[in-house]
Design an enzyme around this catalytic site. Structure first.
Site, short mmCIF file in Angstrom:
data_model
loop_
_atom_site.label_atom_id
_atom_site.label_comp_id
_atom_site.label_asym_id
_atom_site.label_seq_id
_atom_site.Cartn_x
_atom_site.Cartn_y
_atom_site.Cartn_z
N GLU A 154 28.21 36.75 14.15
CA GLU A 154 26.83 36.63 13.67
C GLU A 154 26.80 35.71 12.46
O GLU A 154 27.69 35.75 11.61
CB GLU A 154 26.26 37.99 13.27
CG GLU A 154 24.83 37.92 12.75
CD GLU A 154 24.26 39.28 12.39
OE1 GLU A 154 24.63 40.27 13.06
OE2 GLU A 154 23.47 39.37 11.43
N GLU A 203 17.60 35.40 5.83
CA GLU A 203 17.39 36.85 5.91
C GLU A 203 16.94 37.35 4.54
O GLU A 203 17.71 37.30 3.58
CB GLU A 203 18.67 37.58 6.33
CG GLU A 203 18.43 39.09 6.49
CD GLU A 203 19.68 39.86 6.88
OE1 GLU A 203 19.54 40.99 7.37
OE2 GLU A 203 20.80 39.32 6.69
#
Length: 260
Positions: free
Chosen positions: A150, A155
């Site tokens: 990932e 974010e």
């Protein structure tokens, strides 16, 4: 997919070595994918690759006939989260939080796969990201066949800090956390990913054109990745989340790669 060919690709960016490789540069997805719903649906799918639920309290909605939570206007994609007032049960995904919002997500149909054939990738976009408590916008890459790998390019988890993350395992994680002035204004988030050996990649993260960090993605090479753009809520971003609607906007989202 549109292909632009040059005899030589020279990568010259701050904080990144300058590899010269005889290669062709290919534009995989460009800003025109947000020009209208036909263009969007040719390059992107609605919701998550695995469905409507993930790790927060928002359930994703969107389809060719439902644009309440995934909409387009003037080349800008808007994901909108709204609070619901009824009991819709719990998320089907770990940690199975109660569903309190309806929201939107899209994922690219084309996978990012760093390989000998495609050794360099660029993934970037411009975003207006919410940062209030309980809002959890993201622009990220995650493994198609396994997790990890990932890579989180954008974010925000309930404040004005962006988390550039690289997950090698659930406990082996690199995080570069960077304060962003006014995340709700337009900012550019970018990852340059390059193959360094038979198993590993380097990921260079940028904010508004400034190099932030280099993370090593061990065992990322050869593994297909989904690119996802979503507005999740609560979970790691805190609670309670907002009662008013929340929007997350994107434009000029781009994927490109070299072909050797």
């Amino acid at each position: 997919m549109r292909i632009a060919v040059t005899a030589l690709v020279l990568v010259l960016t701050a904080g990144l070595p300058s590899p010269a490789r005889a290669a062709a540069w290919e534009d995989v997805i460009g800003p025109a994918s947000f020009a209208g719903y036909g263009a969007l649906e040719s390059e992107w799918n609605y919701r998550y690759p695995w469905g409507s639920d993930h790790n927060g309290t928002a359930r994703m909605y969107g389809s060719t006939t439902d644009h309440n939570h995934v909409s387009l206007s003037g080349g800008v994609l808007t994901l909108k989260a709204t609070r619901i007032s009824w009991d819709e049960g719990n998320s089907s995904a770990d940690p199975h939080l109660p569903i309190r919002y309806h929201s939107g997500a899209i994922h690219a149909k084309e996978h990012v796969v760093v390989s000998d054939q495609f050794p360099n990738w660029e993934v970037k976009g411009e975003f207006q990201a919410p940062s209030a408590r309980g809002t959890w916008p993201a622009f990220w890459l995650t493994g198609v066949n396994s997790w990890p790998p990932e890579s989180d390019i954008l974010e925000f988890k309930g404040d004005n800090r962006n988390w550039f993350n690289t997950f090698r395992t659930s406990s082996d994680v690199s995080s570069s956390i960077v304060g962003v002035s006014s995340p709700g204004s337009w900012h550019t988030y970018r990852a340059w990913i390059t193959k360094v050996n038979g198993t590993d990649v380097d990921i260079h993260y940028y904010l508004d054109g400034t190099w932030v960090a280099k993370h090593t993605g061990k065992n990322f090479a050869g593994k297909p990745l989904w690119l996802i753009l979503n507005l999740q809520m609560e979970g790691s971003s805190g609670s309670p989340g907002p009662t008013a609607e929340t929007v997350y906007r994107a434009r000029n989202v781009y994927i490109g790669r070299t072909r050797t």
